[in-house]
Write an enzyme that holds these catalytic residues in place. Structure first.
Site, PDB file in Angstrom:
ATOM      1  N   TYR A   1     -10.092  17.698  11.142  1.00  0.00           N
ATOM      2  CA  TYR A   1     -10.747  17.886   9.801  1.00  0.00           C
ATOM      3  C   TYR A   1     -12.161  17.442   9.764  1.00  0.00           C
ATOM      4  O   TYR A   1     -13.157  18.204   9.252  1.00  0.00           O
ATOM      5  CB  TYR A   1      -9.735  17.235   9.043  1.00  0.00           C
ATOM      6  CG  TYR A   1     -10.019  17.323   7.323  1.00  0.00           C
ATOM      7  CD1 TYR A   1      -9.384  18.137   6.959  1.00  0.00           C
ATOM      8  CD2 TYR A   1     -11.198  16.347   6.818  1.00  0.00           C
ATOM      9  CE1 TYR A   1      -9.795  18.508   5.365  1.00  0.00           C
ATOM     10  CE2 TYR A   1     -11.487  16.796   5.678  1.00  0.00           C
ATOM     11  CZ  TYR A   1     -10.799  17.807   4.674  1.00  0.00           C
ATOM     12  OH  TYR A   1     -11.154  17.870   3.531  1.00  0.00           O
TER      13      TYR A   1
ATOM     14  N   LYS B   1       9.000   7.200 -14.662  1.00  0.00           N
ATOM     15  CA  LYS B   1       7.738   6.812 -15.422  1.00  0.00           C
ATOM     16  C   LYS B   1       6.819   6.237 -14.676  1.00  0.00           C
ATOM     17  O   LYS B   1       7.059   4.815 -14.308  1.00  0.00           O
ATOM     18  CB  LYS B   1       7.984   5.971 -16.692  1.00  0.00           C
ATOM     19  CG  LYS B   1       6.942   5.812 -17.844  1.00  0.00           C
ATOM     20  CD  LYS B   1       7.344   5.182 -18.845  1.00  0.00           C
ATOM     21  CE  LYS B   1       6.174   5.306 -20.112  1.00  0.00           C
ATOM     22  NZ  LYS B   1       5.109   4.321 -19.711  1.00  0.00           N
TER      23      LYS B   1
ATOM     24  N   CYS C   1     -17.102 -23.770  -2.708  1.00  0.00           N
ATOM     25  CA  CYS C   1     -17.552 -24.635  -1.788  1.00  0.00           C
ATOM     26  C   CYS C   1     -18.959 -24.000  -1.062  1.00  0.00           C
ATOM     27  O   CYS C   1     -18.654 -22.723  -0.463  1.00  0.00           O
ATOM     28  CB  CYS C   1     -16.574 -25.049  -0.704  1.00  0.00           C
ATOM     29  SG  CYS C   1     -17.394 -25.765   0.809  1.00  0.00           S
TER      30      CYS C   1
ATOM     31  N   CYS D   1     -17.949 -24.994   6.433  1.00  0.00           N
ATOM     32  CA  CYS D   1     -16.748 -25.617   6.238  1.00  0.00           C
ATOM     33  C   CYS D   1     -15.737 -24.938   6.782  1.00  0.00           C
ATOM     34  O   CYS D   1     -15.656 -23.877   6.970  1.00  0.00           O
ATOM     35  CB  CYS D   1     -16.681 -25.193   4.670  1.00  0.00           C
ATOM     36  SG  CYS D   1     -14.740 -25.233   3.923  1.00  0.00           S
TER      37      CYS D   1
END
Ligand code: IVH
Length: 671
Positions: free
Chosen positions: A39, A119, A428, A433
């Site tokens: 494709y 729905k 932070c 960290c």
């Protein structure tokens, strides 16, 4: 040599038709006939040809699906027929009462039959086709006026840009744009990894994706569409809702599989219970069933009330909610340092799933809902999305509840937290960290990053836990021997993962940038940056102004980029990664692949001068085309030699493309 314009036009027509066909097979019928790679090759041929002949780009070209320049604002669209809402019913009795009202309104009608449909819990949209081409799409808005979302809607694969069958004049199709649950989870995982706020449910995700001013972002979202109606039945030749579904399917729309024709209200009630049972297994969210009187003439006679039609009703499912105890609030540190509060709950079953955690989003949400530890809280699950705390139940308070305190230091590294004025999130700011490092590592190796097979979240957690990696460059120092003896690993998996790690160094600049996980920089922006700068050196020395010069990059992103590249820790990281042997590949170029005649049908007439008949047929087949034996609508091209006879006239009537022998020869040469 590029083809001349006429040939290019014809080739573009074939390519577009073919790409439309394959998109329909893939998105609507869920039955792809060619691989994604094939494709893409066809698609690239189209792009190349359109680039050479920009004057030949049409509104319905598949190339229009990638999105377009951002809008400043949405313009409004007045609906020619109001987009109404539906009255709700909640029980079997309500449904019977609905029928009684119909009978009262039309006493001469002896019998009503119905169509009962799921729905869908998405976003109502209207699609306007003129002579078979999608020319505009709008949201429902207030029912009378919506917003023009044409650019975003064009990116949705399940929505035809051109109808599969001729349809003259105007056609206003209505339906629901939604995101399937599995896609929603993937999207949220990616957002989590990118440090972006999560969507609360698929509906919000669909709405947020569609209401993007930059439709190139919409194009990246997994939006889907089911058609369920037309704004005016006089625009179609069928006379009932059940026939309409067949009609719409033939035009190329995706129609929900759980729609049922019901001969009477008892069958409607039965379908309601069936759908309620089926709901947890469906791959998308539904929040009830819509019942419509089948016959359009009866619909017309029943007419509308101010906000809703008399001929339809929504039968809602009971909400998936439960109350439980808020035991604690935990604070999670994300990759970009955002600290998110998470509710730890007394486990409770909601619609068959035990829930023990729910997101609390941020401090503002906690304050707005006045949540306190020890509170009884109402929890909601929309479909199977992350549960949400709807509210506290203050009536159940004993007086011992404790207000939630926000952390003043990062729970992972104890650095004082930071809150920017005007922002809800706590952050932070310590880039080393451990929680942020762990999340960055997970992101780097994940599908959103370099997609290193075998190095998923669990593996990274384990390797960090064993202190085998401390940062991203550490991944590239791993040796099979480091891994093979670990729990759950062996020689083979260790070798495979180290190979996948080594291979990951060959990647595109865009992918590498996305993997770094820079705040506010997702895949789309990473591509923009790579296209603009081409090299990491140029990119990393750019200024805020340089970034702002790029279309699609705003102030927030530009600042984040400049900050990121100015950080000495980033400089060190990039030096180490380059030393590990990263090599950036160039964007993919077109390779030879299936021919652009692929799928096109030819018919020959008259006596050919340049080829023999059999030679011409062979050439078409060799280039992937088909040869017809008689002139029908299925024929794409009639190739005319001398004295073409009656076929030529018929082809003109049918609107078949007509080629001279020379044009045909040129087409072959360029296929
Ligand atoms: S028919 C006047 N069919 O429900 C007829 N609506 O409250 C109204 N919806 O905004 C539309 N699935 O978004 C219809 N199969 C379905 C539907 C459906 C979902 C939504 C739609 C509309 C709302 C009406």
């Amino acid at each position: 040599m590029p083809p001349n314009e006429n040939i290019a036009r014809l080739r573009l027509e074939v390519l577009r038709r073919e790409l439309h066909h394959h998109a329909h097979q893939y998105y609507v019928l869920d039955n792809p006939l060619i691989s994604d790679g094939e494709y893409d090759l066809l698609y690239h041929k189209l792009l190349n040809l359109e680039e050479a002949f920009p004057q030949l780009v049409t509104a319905d070209s598949p190339s229009q699906r990638v999105g377009s320049q951002p809008l400043d604002a949405f313009t409004s669209v007045a609906h020619t027929h109001a987009m109404l809402s539906l009255e709700n019913s909640f029980s079997d009795d309500d449904l019977r009462a609905f029928e009684v009202k119909l009978q009262r309104f039309l006493p001469d009608v002896e019998h009503f039959s119905y169509v009962a449909e799921p729905k869908l819990d998405g976003l109502a949209v209207e699609l306007i086709y003129q002579d078979g081409i999608l020319i505009q799409a709008a949201t429902r808005g207030d029912g009378r006026t919506g917003e023009d979302i044409t650019a975003g809607v064009k990116t949705i694969g399940a929505i035809p840009l051109a109808l599969c069958q001729p349809h003259h004049g105007r056609l206003e199709v209505r339906g629901e744009v939604f995101i399937a649950l599995a896609e929603f989870h993937k999207l949220n995982m990616q957002r989590g990894a990118d440090g972006e706020p999560l969507f609360a449910n698929p509906r919000n995700a669909a709405a947020g994706s569609l209401r993007q001013l930059d439709s190139r972002l919409t194009a990246k979202r997994p939006l889907d569409f089911f058609a369920y109606g037309v704004s005016d039945p006089s625009q179609v030749t069928v006379s009932s809702q059940s026939e309409l579904f067949i009609y719409l399917a033939n035009l190329g729309f995706k129609i929900n599989k759980q729609i049922k024709s019901c001969p009477d209200i008892s069958a409607v009630i039965e379908h309601y219970h069936f759908l309620a049972q089926l709901r947890p297994e469906l791959p998308y969210d539904i929040d009830g069933m819509v019942v419509k009187v089948d016959d359009f003439e009866l619909q017309r006679r029943l007419g509308n009330k101010a906000r809703s039609p008399r001929w339809a009703i929504a039968s809602k499912f009971p909400a998936s909610q439960a109350t439980t105890l808020l035991r604690a609030v935990e604070f999670q540190v994300g990759r970009t340092g955002v600290i998110t509060p998470v509710a730890i709950l007394e486990p409770v079953a909601i619609a068959g799933v035990v829930v023990s955690r729910a997101t609390l989003h941020n401090e503002d949400e906690i304050r707005r809902k006045d949540l306190r530890l020890g509170d009884t809280v109402l929890i909601q699950r929309a479909g199977d999305v992350i549960p949400d705390v709807v509210k506290a139940v203050p009536e159940k308070r004993s007086g011992h509840e404790i207000p939630v305190a926000m952390p003043i230091v990062c729970p992972a590294c104890s650095t004082p937290v930071f809150k920017k004025e005007g922002e809800a999130a706590l952050r932070c700011l310590n880039s080393s960290c451990p929680a942020q490092v762990l999340r960055s590592l997970i992101h780097f190796a994940s599908k959103a990053g370099l997609d290193i097979e075998g190095l998923g979240k669990k593996a990274i957690e384990q390797l960090v836990g064993e202190d085998l990696i401390r940062d991203i460059p550490g991944i590239y120092n791993l040796k099979p021997a480091d891994l093979a003896h670990l729990e759950g690993w062996g020689e083979k998996s260790a070798a495979n993962v180290t190979l996948a790690i080594a291979n990951s160094r060959k990647t595109s600049l865009a992918r590498f940038l996305a993997a770094l996980g820079i705040r506010h920089i997702g895949e789309v922006t990473a591509e923009l940056l790579a296209d603009h700068f081409h090299t990491l050196e140029r990119l990393s020395s750019a200024t805020v102004e340089d970034f702002l010069d790029i279309e699609g990059i705003g102030a927030q992103m530009a600042e984040s980029l400049a900050l990121y590249f100015a950080d000495p820790a980033t400089k060190e990281l990039l030096v180490q990664l380059m030393a590990a042997g990263f090599q950036f590949t160039l964007p993919p170029v077109e390779q030879s692949g299936p021919s652009s005649l692929h799928g096109a049908t030819f018919l020959f007439t008259g006596s050919l001068q340049l080829f023999s008949r059999s030679e011409a047929k062979e050439k078409v087949k060799a280039a992937g085309g088909k040869v017809a034996s008689s002139l029908t609508k299925k024929v794409d091209y009639l190739v005319c030699g001398d004295k073409p006879g009656s076929k030529l006239k018929k082809a003109q009537e049918l609107g078949t493309a007509i080629l001279t022998e020379q044009a045909f020869e040129e087409m072959l040469a360029h296929s």
